[in-house]
Design an enzyme around this catalytic site. Sequence first.
Site, PDB file in Angstrom:
ATOM      1  CG  ASP A 140      -1.972  -1.056   1.194  1.00 19.38           C
ATOM      2  OD1 ASP A 140      -2.313  -1.504   0.085  1.00 19.38           O
ATOM      3  OD2 ASP A 140      -2.456  -1.439   2.272  1.00 19.38           O
ATOM      4  CD  GLN A 141       0.111   7.119  -1.949  1.00 22.50           C
ATOM      5  OE1 GLN A 141      -1.070   6.896  -2.232  1.00 22.50           O
ATOM      6  NE2 GLN A 141       0.687   8.277  -2.201  1.00 22.50           N
TER       7      GLN A 141
END
Length: 299
Positions: A140-141
Site C-alpha cells: 500500500d502507498q
Amino acid sequence: MPNNKKHLASKSKHYAVEESTTLLLFLLKVMPKRGRNSVKSILERGQVSVDDHIETFYKYELNPGQIVSVLPNKEARREGALIGMSILYEDTEMIVIDKEAGLLSIANQKEKRKTAHHQLMDYVRKKNPRNQIYIVHRLDQDTSGVMMFAKNEQVKRQLQDSWNKRVKERGYLALVEGKVKEKSGTITSWLRETKAHRMYSSSEKNDGQFAKTNYTVLQSNNRFSLLEVHLVTGRKNQIRVHMQDLGHPVVGDKKYGAQSNPIRRLGLHAHKLTLTHPTTNEELTFNSPAPKTFWKMSN
C-alpha cells in the site's frame, strides 16, 4: 547493488522543526531564496520527507521535534537517484527495494510517474532502452518496507505462480492502537470484500478466502503496541483486517477502525522477506529496519 538510501540521506538537507506550522511555510522559511511555486514543485516531485515518510501535501501540519529532509534538485536529477526508495538487491532476474511510506508501488488514476515501478523502469532503461520491470507483489502507498520486482515476465510468472512455496517468510511490523495483553497469538478468519472494496472477516468456514496471521508483541504502553506480524497466508489487507478483529487497529488506518494517527502515516512496515531465488534456488533474506517513530510511540 549497493543501498543508495544512506547516500541520498547524506545528500539531503535536514531541518529540525521547532514550532508548529505547515510544511509549505516551514520550507519557505528554511529556503528563503525559493518562491512558493518552486517549493511546491519540490514537494510534488517527492523530494521532501518528514521523519520517515515522503510528504507532498503542502498544508501538512508540522510539530516541534520532527525532522524535515529535502533532497536538492541536482541530486534528484543525478543518474541513478531514486526518490522515496532504495535498492537492497539487484541481479539479472529481479530487484528488491526498500520503499518509503507515501510512495505508490504502481500507477493509479491520479498518479502515473511518481511510483516505484516507474522509477525502476527508468533506472533499468538507462542501461538498455528495451529493459522492463514487472510487478510481483504490492505494498500500500502508506506501507513502507521490502518490495520485489521481476526483470522479465517469465520470472514474474514463476514467482507469482509459486509464491507460497518460494516465500519462506513475510515479516511485518505493525504499530497498533492500545495495549495488546496477549504476548503472542494467531488470528484466523475467512476474508470477503464488499462492493466498496473494503475487506472484512467472516467466522463462517469457507465463507471467503482463508487467512491466518501470527503476531508477537515487541513492546507496548497504554496507548500503543508494536507487533511483529507474520503472514501465513497473503490476502488483500489481511493484517489491517486482523488487527481490527483483534481490537487493536493499525495506527492511522481509519478504514479499518483506527481512531488516531499521531505518526501521520499507516503504522505498517514490511521489515523482512525471505524467499528462494527463482533461478538459482538460493535462499535470500532482505531486511528493512523499523521506522524510528514506531519504537518511539510504543515505548
